[in-house]
Design an enzyme around this catalytic site. Structure first.
Site, PDB file in Angstrom:
ATOM      1  N   GLU A   1      -0.665   4.584   9.986  1.00 42.51           N
ATOM      2  CA  GLU A   1      -2.130   4.617   9.865  1.00 42.51           C
ATOM      3  C   GLU A   1      -2.686   5.909  10.453  1.00 42.51           C
ATOM      4  O   GLU A   1      -3.842   5.988  10.846  1.00 42.51           O
ATOM      5  CB  GLU A   1      -2.762   3.409  10.523  1.00 42.51           C
ATOM      6  CG  GLU A   1      -3.908   2.827   9.684  1.00 42.51           C
ATOM      7  CD  GLU A   1      -3.504   2.544   8.246  1.00 42.51           C
ATOM      8  OE1 GLU A   1      -2.880   1.517   8.003  1.00 42.51           O
ATOM      9  OE2 GLU A   1      -3.784   3.392   7.381  1.00 42.51           O
TER      10      GLU A   1
ATOM     11  N   ASP B   1      -0.878   9.743  12.138  1.00 43.33           N
ATOM     12  CA  ASP B   1      -0.244  10.277  13.352  1.00 43.33           C
ATOM     13  C   ASP B   1      -1.327  10.534  14.393  1.00 43.33           C
ATOM     14  O   ASP B   1      -2.402  11.058  14.071  1.00 43.33           O
ATOM     15  CB  ASP B   1       0.498  11.578  13.016  1.00 43.33           C
ATOM     16  CG  ASP B   1       0.875  12.315  14.278  1.00 43.33           C
ATOM     17  OD1 ASP B   1       1.846  11.905  14.916  1.00 43.33           O
ATOM     18  OD2 ASP B   1       0.149  13.259  14.640  1.00 43.33           O
TER      19      ASP B   1
ATOM     20  N   TYR C   1       0.881  -1.180   0.000  1.00 44.16           N
ATOM     21  CA  TYR C   1       0.000   0.000   0.000  1.00 44.16           C
ATOM     22  C   TYR C   1       0.911   1.221   0.000  1.00 44.16           C
ATOM     23  O   TYR C   1       1.495   1.570   1.019  1.00 44.16           O
ATOM     24  CB  TYR C   1      -0.870  -0.031   1.250  1.00 44.16           C
ATOM     25  CG  TYR C   1      -1.903   1.059   1.348  1.00 44.16           C
ATOM     26  CD1 TYR C   1      -1.616   2.269   1.969  1.00 44.16           C
ATOM     27  CD2 TYR C   1      -3.183   0.882   0.845  1.00 44.16           C
ATOM     28  CE1 TYR C   1      -2.567   3.269   2.091  1.00 44.16           C
ATOM     29  CE2 TYR C   1      -4.156   1.881   0.964  1.00 44.16           C
ATOM     30  CZ  TYR C   1      -3.833   3.068   1.590  1.00 44.16           C
ATOM     31  OH  TYR C   1      -4.785   4.056   1.718  1.00 44.16           O
TER      32      TYR C   1
END
Ligand SMILES: CC/C=C\C/C=C\C/C=C\C/C=C\CCCCC(=O)SCCNC(=O)CCNC(=O)[C@H](O)C(C)(C)COP(=O)(O)OP(=O)(O)OC[C@H]1O[C@@H](n2cnc3c(N)ncnc32)[C@H](O)[C@@H]1OP(=O)(O)O
Ligand SMILES: Cc1cc2nc3c(=O)[nH]c(=O)nc-3n(C[C@H](O)[C@H](O)[C@H](O)COP(=O)(O)OP(=O)(O)OC[C@H]3O[C@@H](n4cnc5c(N)ncnc54)[C@H](O)[C@@H]3O)c2cc1C
Length: 620
Positions: free
Chosen positions: A424, A426, A135
């Site tokens: 994913e 901060d 990803y």
């Protein structure tokens, strides 16, 4: 008495049905049986050993990781493991590896953002691991600011292709797990450009390496970004860097579930919110919450074992020294972490339901709960990972010098876990997303739009802004409704105060920038209320087993009152409770610690039981 004999002895004295407590922790009898079976499978397989990984060089660690990943895949096939069992096996292998992203992001992104044809084309190859995906969203110059990404995907109507290009150094893709050495394909997030117009960030499937010789394809520059925090830890993952030099892909390699580009080059934004392009991040954030309870329980398990066995000071007439778990300071540091593990477990179960619910709604073009799901996944990911990272470090400190030994398992657990506060999303950036949701809700109070779901309490803000907690004795803090109202009042008052102060600024953006810290704190208050309320809802369910519910009620009170004690300033400053009531809460907490310790040693040691198989291959 030997430590393990002590554990066995303590478990025999259990004040509650340990077998039923295992089921509560696992979520269901079936989930427990799968977990137990797969944990034994991993712990008994020498290929999956973990006790050497901190001593390996980066190259040997990576080879070891590939060997484990291949062996895991082989065992999954041989044993015909279900998707749930396979996921558990990858979890128990417990080493960051490219398959986390292949299964955890690449495949879910195609399922969530690809159209039917694209799913039929790509998923079969991905499920068989004929292609391995990563990803690739974050760039050297932008991670949090997704709308700032610079990689371009320019449509060429002459050839019905997109040209993928990295126009600047800062547009280099940077960090994607699995990219550095292994992935053959990537899900690239890039600026979609048609006929000179920029349509923002969209997803594209791009092949990076040859399926024949695994060499990078023309126009692709790819590699590993090097050593990361700690020795073993995340260095088993090949986080990579990737640049494109005018790489051409077919038009149908743009994920077309959210928006489309026609053969003529016309951009079509379907009637779904553009934020669905972010859907994979939402999916992973909800999984990260469940993962937090696992990581936290492992640290608590190690610290509990140590605290029960370790003795220091207090010997009388040559008798045994005092178990360190008897020290009030040890209890006040350890027991809230044990309680948090259960709290995160239960809110993670609920969040999984919320995510499943929104997924079903989206299929019916019902987007009504999307804002709440974003706020809940962002907020819970932020709060649970920050708390867990801090807790693992606290568990290290609870174990004296031994906690600093690799063989304790804690340094590696910490080093692997802490990036969860960054990846994913901060954690501060995500809290500000929650704050945006809260301010929008407050601004709509009085508009007739009734707040629902996790924000429903805002509909009672008139009451919550002036209520007084009905606490006159310490035991009054044992009432769930008293605790719930205190947390609701704190969250409502902090949000309403922020909303009022925002009005002192020329515009919302300026106010948001100046008040960002207050807004983040209001977001934490809201998220902690969600965790407390979901724990209460769990206790309202039918919980079988002798004494199990009683134990969970004690843990709930420890969790909620330790939070209240930690954030007493919020509660008193917002007028929800008086300093005296705060002192009574602390008094009740002390009483609870003695209960958690003396009445329930097996509850602590139960954590040992459940997770010692997981730890067995750790040399501690
Ligand atoms: C993978 C492993 C599998 C399982 C996990 C299990 C355990 C974990 C173990 C290991 C994990 C393994 C590997 C780690 C993998 C890590 C991978 C990554 O890190 S991928 C990259 C992650 N990057 C980010 O998270 C980027 C964070 N930034 C953002 O999300 C966005 O930039 C932003 C901050 C939300 C801002 O976006 P934007 O500028 O577009 O939006 P606005 O702020 O202007 O808001 C506009 C409007 O949109 C709403 N909104 C924003 N985001 C969403 C969303 N996701 N869903 C729904 N709605 C959204 C926002 O609320 C605004 O609404 P409005 O107020 O206008 O009504
Ligand atoms: C171990 C690991 C694995 C990863 N895996 C992947 C992956 O597989 N795929 C992928 O695409 N990405 C991955 N990432 C990247 C990760 O998603 C980003 O690091 C993350 O989104 C943060 O972006 P950044 O690093 O660019 O920091 P920035 O976004 O530059 O932020 C830096 C700091 O600035 C502050 N800040 C930034 N914006 C604000 C704001 N608006 N308000 C207040 N403070 C702010 C915060 O303190 C923040 O920590 C991974 C990262 C790590 C560490």
């Amino acid at each position: 008495m030997e430590a393990l004999d002590y554990h066995a002895e303590e478990r025999r004295k259990a004040e509650f049905d340990v077998e039923e407590m295992k089921i509560v922790w696992a979520g269901s009898r079936q989930a427990y049986e799968i977990s137990d079976r797969v944990a034994r499978l991993v712990a008994s397989d020498p290929v999956f050993r973990k006790d050497n990984r901190t001593m390996l060089s980066r190259k040997d660690l990576f080879k070891d990781t590939l060997r484990k990943a291949a062996h895991a895949w082989k065992r999954i096939i041989e044993l015909r493991l279900s998707e749930e069992e396979a996921s558990k096996l990858r979890f128990f292998v417990d080493q960051p590896v490219f398959t986390d992203l292949h299964w955890g992001m690449f495949i879910p992104a195609i399922k969530g953002q690809g159209n039917e044809e694209q799913q039929q084309k790509w998923l079969p190859m991905a499920y068989k691991m004929q292609i391995i995906g990563c990803y690739a969203q974050t760039e050297l110059g932008h991670g949090s600011n997704v709308q700032g990404l610079e990689t371009t995907a320019t449509f060429d109507p002459e050839t019905d292709e997109f040209v993928i290009h990295s126009p600047t150094l800062t547009s280099s893709k940077w960090w994607p797990g699995g990219l550095g050495k292994v992935s053959t394909h990537a899900l690239i997030y890039a600026r979609l450009i048609t006929d000179g117009q920029d349509h923002g960030v969209h997803g594209f499937i791009v092949q990076l390496r040859s399926l024949d010789d695994h060499l990078p394809l023309p126009g692709i520059t790819v590699g590993d970004i090097g050593m990361k925090f700690g020795s073993g830890a995340y260095n088993s993952m090949d986080n990579g860097v990737l640049r494109f030099d005018h790489v051409r892909i077919l038009r149908d390699q743009m994920l077309m579930g959210v928006s489309q580009v026609t053969r003529e080059g016309k951009f079509m934004q379907s009637d779904v919110p553009r934020q669905l392009v972010y859907g994979t991040m939402v999916y992973v954030r909800q999984k990260i919450v469940a993962d937090a309870s696992c990581a936290l329980s492992r640290a608590v398990c190690i610290a509990t074992r140590y605290s029960v066995v370790r003795r220091q000071f207090g010997s009388h007439n040559g008798g045994p020294e005092t178990q360190v778990i008897d020290y009030k300071t040890q209890q006040s540091r350890l027991f809230p972490l044990l309680a948090s593990a259960y709290a995160f477990r239960f809110v993670g179960e609920w969040l999984k339901w919320l995510y499943t619910d929104v997924t079903q709604r989206l299929q019916a073009s019902d987007f009504s709960t999307l804002p709440e799901v974003h706020a809940c996944t962002a907020g819970l990911k932020s709060v649970t990972t920050s708390a867990t990272a801090d807790a693992i470090e606290e568990c290290r400190k609870l174990c004296g010098g031994h906690g600093y030994l690799s063989s304790s398992g804690l340094p590696e657990l910490f080093a692997v876990y802490v990036p969860a506060c960054t990846y994913e999303g901060d954690n501060v950036v995500l809290l500000l997303q929650v704050a945006r949701f809260l301010m929008k809700t407050v601004s709509q109070l009085g508009s007739g739009k009734k707040p629902v779901g996790t924000i429903a309490y805002m509909g009672r803000s008139e009451h919550l802004l002036q209520c007084r907690c009905e606490v006159e004795r310490a035991e009054d803090w044992l009432k769930p409704n008293v605790i719930l109202e205190a947390f609701e009042a704190r969250a409502a008052r902090m949000s309403v105060t922020c909303a009022k102060n925002l009005n002192n600024f020329a515009n919302q953006e300026e106010g948001f920038a100046q008040l960002a810290t207050d807004l983040a704190e209001a977001a934490v208050a809201h998220v902690q209320l969600i965790i407390v309320s979901k724990f209460i809802e769990k206790l309202q369910q039918d919980i079988p087993g002798k004494g199990v519910k009683r134990q969970l009620e004690i843990l709930f009170n420890v969790y909620a009152l330790s939070l209240l004690h930690k954030h007493l300033g919020d509660f008193v400053a917002s007028g929800c409770i008086t300093p005296k009531q705060g002192a009574l809460a602390n008094e009740q907490l002390r009483l609870l610690y003695s209960q958690v310790h003396f009445d329930n040693p097996s509850l602590l040691l139960y954590m040992v039981l459940l997770l010692e198989r997981l730890l067995q291959s750790t040399s501690f």
